[in-house]
Scaffold this motif. Structure first.
Motif, PDB file in Angstrom:
ATOM      1  N   THR A   1       0.825  -1.220   0.000  1.00 17.89           N
ATOM      2  CA  THR A   1       0.000   0.000   0.000  1.00 17.89           C
ATOM      3  C   THR A   1       0.856   1.265   0.000  1.00 17.89           C
ATOM      4  OG1 THR A   1      -0.147   0.154   2.427  1.00 17.89           O
ATOM      5  CG2 THR A   1      -1.792  -1.209   1.304  1.00 17.89           C
ATOM      6  N   ARG A   2       2.146   1.133   0.319  1.00 16.54           N
ATOM      7  CA  ARG A   2       3.025   2.309   0.352  1.00 16.54           C
ATOM      8  C   ARG A   2       3.235   2.893  -1.041  1.00 16.54           C
ATOM      9  NH1 ARG A   2       7.488  -0.863   3.663  1.00 16.54           N
ATOM     10  NH2 ARG A   2       6.859  -2.310   2.001  1.00 16.54           N
ATOM     11  N   ARG A   3       2.882   2.124  -2.082  1.00 15.58           N
ATOM     12  CA  ARG A   3       2.924   2.693  -3.451  1.00 15.58           C
ATOM     13  C   ARG A   3       1.868   3.786  -3.601  1.00 15.58           C
ATOM     14  NH1 ARG A   3       1.818  -1.943  -7.390  1.00 15.58           N
ATOM     15  NH2 ARG A   3       1.694  -0.212  -8.858  1.00 15.58           N
ATOM     16  N   TRP A   4       0.780   3.690  -2.840  1.00 18.88           N
ATOM     17  CA  TRP A   4      -0.309   4.678  -2.921  1.00 18.88           C
ATOM     18  C   TRP A   4      -0.297   5.623  -1.717  1.00 18.88           C
ATOM     19  CZ3 TRP A   4      -0.695  -0.388  -4.434  1.00 18.88           C
ATOM     20  CH2 TRP A   4      -1.096  -0.619  -5.753  1.00 18.88           C
TER      21      TRP A   4
ATOM     22  N   GLN B   1      -9.068   1.424   5.319  1.00 18.12           N
ATOM     23  CA  GLN B   1      -8.954   2.789   4.793  1.00 18.12           C
ATOM     24  C   GLN B   1      -8.330   2.766   3.394  1.00 18.12           C
ATOM     25  OE1 GLN B   1      -7.151   5.726   7.356  1.00 18.12           O
ATOM     26  NE2 GLN B   1      -7.542   7.371   5.876  1.00 18.12           N
ATOM     27  N   PHE B   2      -7.314   1.934   3.211  1.00 16.93           N
ATOM     28  CA  PHE B   2      -6.705   1.799   1.875  1.00 16.93           C
ATOM     29  C   PHE B   2      -7.749   1.316   0.867  1.00 16.93           C
ATOM     30  CE2 PHE B   2      -4.685  -1.102  -1.220  1.00 16.93           C
ATOM     31  CZ  PHE B   2      -3.998  -0.152  -1.954  1.00 16.93           C
TER      32      PHE B   2
ATOM     33  N   PHE C   1      -8.813   4.026  -2.031  1.00 15.99           N
ATOM     34  CA  PHE C   1      -8.349   3.661  -3.382  1.00 15.99           C
ATOM     35  C   PHE C   1      -9.282   2.585  -3.952  1.00 15.99           C
ATOM     36  CE2 PHE C   1      -4.963   5.487  -0.991  1.00 15.99           C
ATOM     37  CZ  PHE C   1      -4.425   6.413  -1.873  1.00 15.99           C
ATOM     38  N   ASN C   2     -10.581   2.776  -3.728  1.00 12.08           N
ATOM     39  CA  ASN C   2     -11.559   1.739  -4.030  1.00 12.08           C
ATOM     40  C   ASN C   2     -11.585   1.356  -5.507  1.00 12.08           C
ATOM     41  OD1 ASN C   2     -14.869   0.894  -4.139  1.00 12.08           O
ATOM     42  ND2 ASN C   2     -13.601   0.150  -2.463  1.00 12.08           N
ATOM     43  N   ASP C   3     -11.477   2.336  -6.395  1.00  8.13           N
ATOM     44  CA  ASP C   3     -11.536   2.015  -7.830  1.00  8.13           C
ATOM     45  C   ASP C   3     -10.360   1.130  -8.227  1.00  8.13           C
ATOM     46  OD1 ASP C   3     -13.773   3.533  -7.974  1.00  8.13           O
ATOM     47  OD2 ASP C   3     -12.838   5.260  -8.949  1.00  8.13           O
TER      48      ASP C   3
END
Ligand SMILES: NC(=O)c1ccc[n+]([C@@H]2O[C@H](COP(=O)([O-])OP(=O)(O)OC[C@H]3O[C@@H](n4cnc5c(N)ncnc54)[C@H](OP(=O)(O)O)[C@@H]3O)[C@@H](O)[C@H]2O)c1
Length: 316
Positions: free
Chosen positions: A119-122, A274-275, A279-281
């Protein structure tokens, strides 16, 4: 003569690997046979796998030599780590490295790594929308798996990165089922707002993995995400209400409230939701239902899963 291709399955006594062992044994026409890995071949779960027709062998992810022995002579391997046994991203990274090294030594022709997004990419560590955990992670049990992708790809292994989804079985065994509130009404508590949560019957992960091995070359060098359905909390609560015959409402708590629930890993899971929400899409697009069904035509919907499993959901 048709030579069967032997698949080594890590986590064979568990949810994901167990589903794959059962799927391979139940489909003798697939051309695949299975070697189930466990730290304790004498355990009840291992004995059941053996009675079911799987070869069961001793292997420990913390012992690379045991993995080399277990992978020797195999065509492929399904590789997995179990974060929740130790809560250590460093251990997941070391175990993934050991599996990749053993896979290279054995000359495997197809490796599936059961992974999740780093998730650290986002959400870089500098992003203050969620706390940094364990010094170096946003969602430790996701990030270490995503980081470990490189252990497989950098060795040049013929790998498929398999992005899994939230197991609906968490409602049975992970304490996430509906609970009675102070008003006596059942509520499904998830910090997902009005966003969709990709979910899957845990047993379907192994069936999808079998599909990946069967399609082989089409998926080597690729990332594939799987889910049975993408449902909102309201849709899940409605399906639970219908299946259980009792009203279940959706309790959409905040991420912060979830992080502070106090059970081990609540902060990790709060950040995870939360991630998935923020970043649901991207998260849903990475888990195509069409591709999942092409890999596993028997893929269950939440309603079908509930029909089979509703009596196993503890209603506290
Ligand atoms: N719950 C979810 O919604 C969800 C969704 C996506 C991904 N995941 C991920 O799924 C992973 C867990 O997979 P699961 O649910 O299939 O596991 P599980 O049902 O809890 O079983 C754990 C499996 O891992 C094996 N294992 C653990 N440590 C081992 C070691 N040192 N050496 C050899 N085998 C070892 C166990 O084998 P033995 O005990 O027989 O040795 C067992 O088969 C976690 O990392 C989690 O992050 C979970």
């Amino acid at each position: 003569m048709n030579k069967s291709r032997l698949i080594a399955v890590v986590g064979a006594t568990g949810a994901q690997g167990g589903g794959l062992v059962r799927a391979i044994v139940k489909e003798p026409g697939s051309g695949l046979t299975v070697r189930a890995l466990t730290r304790d071949p004498r355990s009840e779960k291992a004995r059941i796998l053996s009675q079911f027709g799987a070869e069961v062998v001793d292997a420990d992810l913390d012992n690379v030599e045991s993995l080399k022995r277990a992978f020797a002579g195999c065509y492929g391997a399904f590789c997995l780590t179990n974060f929740w046994e130790h809560h250590s991203p460093d251990k997941e990274l070391a175990q993934a490295k050991a599996m990749a090294q053993a896979a290279r030594q054995a000359g495997l022709q197809h490796v599936i790594w059961s992974t999740l997004e780093d998730t650290r990419r986002w959400v870089p560590l500098t992003d203050s929308r969620m706390p940094t955990l364990m010094g170096n992670y946003k969602v430790p049990h996701f990030d270490a798996k995503g980081q470990a992708d490189a252990e497989f790809t950098e060795l040049g292994l013929p790998t498929t990165l398999l992005l899994t989804s939230f197991y609906w079985d968490n409602l049975i065994s992970f304490g996430m089922g509906p609970k009675k509130g102070p008003d006596g009404q059942l509520a499904l508590t998830l910090p997902m707002g009005d966003k969709n949560l990709p979910g899957i019957a845990a047993d379907d992960i192994g069936k999808c993995a079998l599909g990946v091995f069967k399609k082989g070359p089409d998926f080597i060098g690729k990332t594939v995400g799987i889910a049975g359905e993408h449902l909102t909390g309201h849709e899940m609560a409605a399906a639970l209400t219908k299946a259980l015959g009792k009203t279940v409402r959706y309790n959409a708590v905040s991420f912060e409230a979830y992080r502070n629930f106090g059970f081990p890993g609540a902060d990790d899971l709060g950040n995870m939701f939360q991630f998935k929400h923020d970043f649901n899409d991207v998260f849903c697009a990475a888990r195509s239902l069409t591709v999942s069904r092409s890999l596993n035509p028997a893929l269950q919907t939440f309603e079908q899963w509930l029909t089979q499993n509703k009596s196993r959901i503890p209603l506290e």
